[in-house]
Design a protein around this motif. Structure first.
Motif, PDB file in Angstrom:
ATOM      1  N   LYS A  40      -3.704   9.773   1.625  1.00 32.81           N
ATOM      2  CA  LYS A  40      -4.532  10.345   2.698  1.00 32.81           C
ATOM      3  C   LYS A  40      -5.454   9.739   3.435  1.00 32.81           C
ATOM      4  O   LYS A  40      -5.945   8.779   2.830  1.00 32.81           O
ATOM      5  CB  LYS A  40      -5.210  11.784   2.164  1.00 32.81           C
ATOM      6  N   VAL A  41      -5.520   9.741   4.700  1.00 31.50           N
ATOM      7  CA  VAL A  41      -6.301   9.103   5.517  1.00 31.50           C
ATOM      8  C   VAL A  41      -7.504   9.968   5.674  1.00 31.50           C
ATOM      9  O   VAL A  41      -7.795  10.929   5.970  1.00 31.50           O
ATOM     10  CB  VAL A  41      -6.033   8.784   7.040  1.00 31.50           C
ATOM     11  N   ILE A  42      -8.859   9.258   5.172  1.00 32.18           N
ATOM     12  CA  ILE A  42     -10.249   9.986   5.245  1.00 32.18           C
ATOM     13  C   ILE A  42     -10.991   9.608   6.507  1.00 32.18           C
ATOM     14  O   ILE A  42     -12.186  10.261   6.726  1.00 32.18           O
ATOM     15  CB  ILE A  42     -10.797   9.977   3.934  1.00 32.18           C
ATOM     16  N   ASP A  43     -10.678   8.311   7.011  1.00 28.86           N
ATOM     17  CA  ASP A  43     -11.593   7.843   8.062  1.00 28.86           C
ATOM     18  C   ASP A  43     -10.643   7.028   9.039  1.00 28.86           C
ATOM     19  O   ASP A  43      -9.878   6.465   8.269  1.00 28.86           O
ATOM     20  CB  ASP A  43     -12.638   6.942   7.669  1.00 28.86           C
ATOM     21  N   ASN A  44     -10.662   7.115  10.242  1.00 24.98           N
ATOM     22  CA  ASN A  44      -9.693   6.597  11.110  1.00 24.98           C
ATOM     23  C   ASN A  44      -9.990   4.903  11.341  1.00 24.98           C
ATOM     24  O   ASN A  44      -9.369   4.328  12.058  1.00 24.98           O
ATOM     25  CB  ASN A  44      -9.662   7.116  12.463  1.00 24.98           C
ATOM     26  N   TYR A  45     -11.022   4.183  10.524  1.00 19.33           N
ATOM     27  CA  TYR A  45     -11.423   3.037  10.639  1.00 19.33           C
ATOM     28  C   TYR A  45     -10.244   2.058  10.436  1.00 19.33           C
ATOM     29  O   TYR A  45      -9.775   1.086  10.904  1.00 19.33           O
ATOM     30  CB  TYR A  45     -12.622   2.393   9.665  1.00 19.33           C
ATOM     31  N   PRO A  46      -9.311   2.255   9.259  1.00 21.83           N
ATOM     32  CA  PRO A  46      -9.225   3.412   8.329  1.00 21.83           C
ATOM     33  C   PRO A  46      -9.751   3.271   6.841  1.00 21.83           C
ATOM     34  O   PRO A  46     -10.110   2.195   6.674  1.00 21.83           O
ATOM     35  CB  PRO A  46      -7.738   3.747   8.318  1.00 21.83           C
ATOM     36  N   MET A  47      -9.998   4.333   6.428  1.00 20.66           N
ATOM     37  CA  MET A  47     -10.205   4.451   4.889  1.00 20.66           C
ATOM     38  C   MET A  47      -9.397   5.379   4.384  1.00 20.66           C
ATOM     39  O   MET A  47      -9.036   6.773   5.010  1.00 20.66           O
ATOM     40  CB  MET A  47     -11.599   5.038   4.509  1.00 20.66           C
ATOM     41  N   TYR A  48      -8.608   5.253   3.074  1.00 19.94           N
ATOM     42  CA  TYR A  48      -7.542   6.024   2.547  1.00 19.94           C
ATOM     43  C   TYR A  48      -8.084   6.461   1.019  1.00 19.94           C
ATOM     44  O   TYR A  48      -8.754   5.794   0.522  1.00 19.94           O
ATOM     45  CB  TYR A  48      -6.098   5.268   2.410  1.00 19.94           C
ATOM     46  N   ARG A  49      -7.271   7.547   0.561  1.00 20.59           N
ATOM     47  CA  ARG A  49      -7.600   8.018  -0.839  1.00 20.59           C
ATOM     48  C   ARG A  49      -6.023   8.180  -1.325  1.00 20.59           C
ATOM     49  O   ARG A  49      -5.150   8.732  -0.537  1.00 20.59           O
ATOM     50  CB  ARG A  49      -8.220   9.270  -0.873  1.00 20.59           C
ATOM     51  N   MET A  50      -5.928   7.830  -2.625  1.00 18.63           N
ATOM     52  CA  MET A  50      -4.812   7.917  -3.362  1.00 18.63           C
ATOM     53  C   MET A  50      -4.846   8.121  -4.691  1.00 18.63           C
ATOM     54  O   MET A  50      -5.819   7.658  -5.302  1.00 18.63           O
ATOM     55  CB  MET A  50      -3.726   7.110  -3.250  1.00 18.63           C
ATOM     56  N   ALA A 118     -11.101  -4.938   7.164  1.00 20.50           N
ATOM     57  CA  ALA A 118     -10.513  -4.652   5.945  1.00 20.50           C
ATOM     58  C   ALA A 118     -10.272  -3.029   5.596  1.00 20.50           C
ATOM     59  O   ALA A 118     -11.232  -2.368   5.409  1.00 20.50           O
ATOM     60  CB  ALA A 118     -11.145  -5.222   4.751  1.00 20.50           C
ATOM     61  N   PRO A 119      -9.111  -2.540   5.900  1.00 15.21           N
ATOM     62  CA  PRO A 119      -8.994  -1.272   5.749  1.00 15.21           C
ATOM     63  C   PRO A 119      -9.074  -1.077   4.032  1.00 15.21           C
ATOM     64  O   PRO A 119      -8.771  -1.847   3.108  1.00 15.21           O
ATOM     65  CB  PRO A 119      -7.438  -1.138   5.966  1.00 15.21           C
ATOM     66  N   SER A 120      -9.612   0.171   3.834  1.00 13.41           N
ATOM     67  CA  SER A 120      -9.835   0.302   2.236  1.00 13.41           C
ATOM     68  C   SER A 120      -9.175   1.559   1.797  1.00 13.41           C
ATOM     69  O   SER A 120      -8.907   2.676   2.470  1.00 13.41           O
ATOM     70  CB  SER A 120     -11.412   0.609   2.083  1.00 13.41           C
ATOM     71  N   LEU A 121      -8.858   1.491   0.465  1.00 10.75           N
ATOM     72  CA  LEU A 121      -8.161   2.503  -0.288  1.00 10.75           C
ATOM     73  C   LEU A 121      -9.135   2.969  -1.509  1.00 10.75           C
ATOM     74  O   LEU A 121      -9.169   1.942  -2.404  1.00 10.75           O
ATOM     75  CB  LEU A 121      -6.781   2.245  -0.535  1.00 10.75           C
ATOM     76  N   GLN A 122      -9.312   4.156  -1.579  1.00 13.01           N
ATOM     77  CA  GLN A 122      -9.921   4.570  -2.799  1.00 13.01           C
ATOM     78  C   GLN A 122      -8.746   5.088  -3.780  1.00 13.01           C
ATOM     79  O   GLN A 122      -8.017   5.932  -3.355  1.00 13.01           O
ATOM     80  CB  GLN A 122     -11.058   5.736  -2.725  1.00 13.01           C
ATOM     81  N   VAL A 123      -8.697   4.724  -5.141  1.00 16.71           N
ATOM     82  CA  VAL A 123      -7.537   5.087  -5.853  1.00 16.71           C
ATOM     83  C   VAL A 123      -8.093   5.660  -7.070  1.00 16.71           C
ATOM     84  O   VAL A 123      -8.973   4.919  -7.745  1.00 16.71           O
ATOM     85  CB  VAL A 123      -6.499   3.869  -6.127  1.00 16.71           C
ATOM     86  N   TRP A 124      -7.550   6.892  -7.504  1.00 14.24           N
ATOM     87  CA  TRP A 124      -7.803   7.442  -8.864  1.00 14.24           C
ATOM     88  C   TRP A 124      -6.801   6.959  -9.773  1.00 14.24           C
ATOM     89  O   TRP A 124      -5.347   6.976  -9.350  1.00 14.24           O
ATOM     90  CB  TRP A 124      -7.734   8.957  -8.738  1.00 14.24           C
ATOM     91  N   ALA A 125      -7.024   6.410 -11.055  1.00 17.00           N
ATOM     92  CA  ALA A 125      -6.160   6.195 -12.110  1.00 17.00           C
ATOM     93  C   ALA A 125      -6.385   6.805 -13.266  1.00 17.00           C
ATOM     94  O   ALA A 125      -7.526   7.043 -13.741  1.00 17.00           O
ATOM     95  CB  ALA A 125      -6.091   4.624 -12.081  1.00 17.00           C
TER      96      ALA A 125
END
Length: 355
Positions: A40-50, A118-125
């Motif tokens: 999912k995109v959570i900020d248009n800079y962008p920042m993502y979550r997965m 640097a686009p960023s991604l927060q990832v849960w594992a």
């Protein structure tokens, strides 16, 4: 009539074959598809979550390690990307990280990542043989750029599946947090009897396996390290008790820098033995600004004060360009946190590791 029936049987056979191949592909890629569906995109800079579902094979990786980015690319390509190639790309960064208390007395771990775009991604594992964690990935490390960004459920999102091997900071369910920062020098000898890890898989090791700062340091001592892209790094590591250390590679080995304060700060300079070897930019100014803010507030920062501080110390380049890519705060006491992209304090996103 016979020809028509034969034609129908051929068409039916083709449809059955397509359905079978589709079913097999779904079974084979089930966890990968679930993971990509969670992007999912959570900020248009962008920042993502997965959320990463399934086993990313880290225990398997720890048996062989990697002596180069090419080795990691091969492992990730085979183990996670089903043959789709990835090009790991690292350049220098200027960052600031600190550990202190919030106004409730919880231990917080706050981090700015300053970089070129640097686009960023927060990832849960949640690995089968490791601790659950949330971490932040620099997607440019996986080859993404302004002109090539992952699209949720798009074919170009497939490389995000490499995320478990590319964390730049994170927190696990035991309240251990770690972040990397670039430094100008490192001096590490190689032990042929040890497996070698790179900059980011060392972070994955700590997140998956360490329940305390001491365990994290002991784990890191068991491995050689090489620095991806030849960008030297050190790490700030903290746990729920408030204990923290900076891990640096100096004099041929792993060195531990402790703090005599109730807080600890790391910036882009070698802290071991008071060497203070910096990059020659503003790393000492950033360090002093954090120190002043923490001490003026008696070692406790509110959420707003923390956001103010992170925004204030974000790096601007020599031409005035804004290098602050993301800011994240991990609460090691209650396993929650918040993050925002590119100084966008109007879009602070909260998150949790709690089940």
């Amino acid at each position: 009539m016979v020809k028509k029936n034969r034609g129908k049987k051929i068409i039916l056979g083709i449809l059955c074959a397509i359905l079978l191949v589709t079913a097999l592909a779904f079974i084979l890629f089930f966890n990968e598809l679930r993971s990509l569906a969670s992007l999912k995109v959570i900020d248009n800079y962008p920042m993502y979550r997965m959320t990463y579902f399934g086993d990313y094979g880290f225990n398997e990786f720890l048996k062989v390690g990697a002596k180069s980015d090419s080795d990691i690319e091969k492992f990730v390509t085979k183990r996670l990307l089903k043959g789709l190639p990835i090009d790991i790309n690292v350049t220098g960064a200027g960052c600031t990280v600190f550990v202190t208390k919030n106004d409730k007395g919880d231990t917080i771990f706050a981090r700015n990542f300053d970089f070129t775009y640097a686009p960023s991604l927060q990832v849960w594992a949640n690995p089968r043989n490791g601790y659950a964690s949330v971490s932040t990935v620099n997607l440019s490390f996986a080859g993404y750029s302004k002109d090539n960004l992952p699209t949720p459920m798009g074919i170009n999102s497939f490389l995000t599946l490499a995320a478990p091997y590319l964390p730049f900071d994170g927190m696990n369910e035991k309240g251990v947090s770690i972040a990397l920062l670039a430094v100008p020098e490192a001096h590490m000898s190689t032990d042929e009897n040890k497996v070698t890890l790179n900059t980011t898989t060392a972070i994955r090791l700590v997140l998956d396996k360490a329940a305390t700062v001491d365990e994290a340091v002991d784990l890191l001592r068991k491995y050689n390290i090489y620095f991806s892209g030849d960008i030297k790094c050190h790490y700030l590591i903290a746990d729920v008790t408030g204990k923290s250390v900076i891990v640096e590679y100096w004099n041929g080995g792993l060195q531990v820098v402790k703090s005599d304060k109730s807080y600890q700060i790391a910036s882009n300079f070698i802290a071991y033995n008071g060497l203070d070897i910096g990059e020659g930019y503003d790393e000492f100014d950033r360090y002093d600004s954090v120190k002043q803010a923490i001490e003026e507030n008696h070692g406790k920062l509110t959420k707003e004060q923390t956001i103010d501080l992170l925004t204030q110390i974000g790096v601007h380049g020599p031409a005035g360009e804004d290098k602050l890519q993301w800011s994240v705060v991990y609460n090691l006491t209650d396993l929650q946190g918040y993050s925002f992209a590119h100084r966008n304090r109007g879009n602070v996103k909260e998150f949790t590791l709690k089940k």
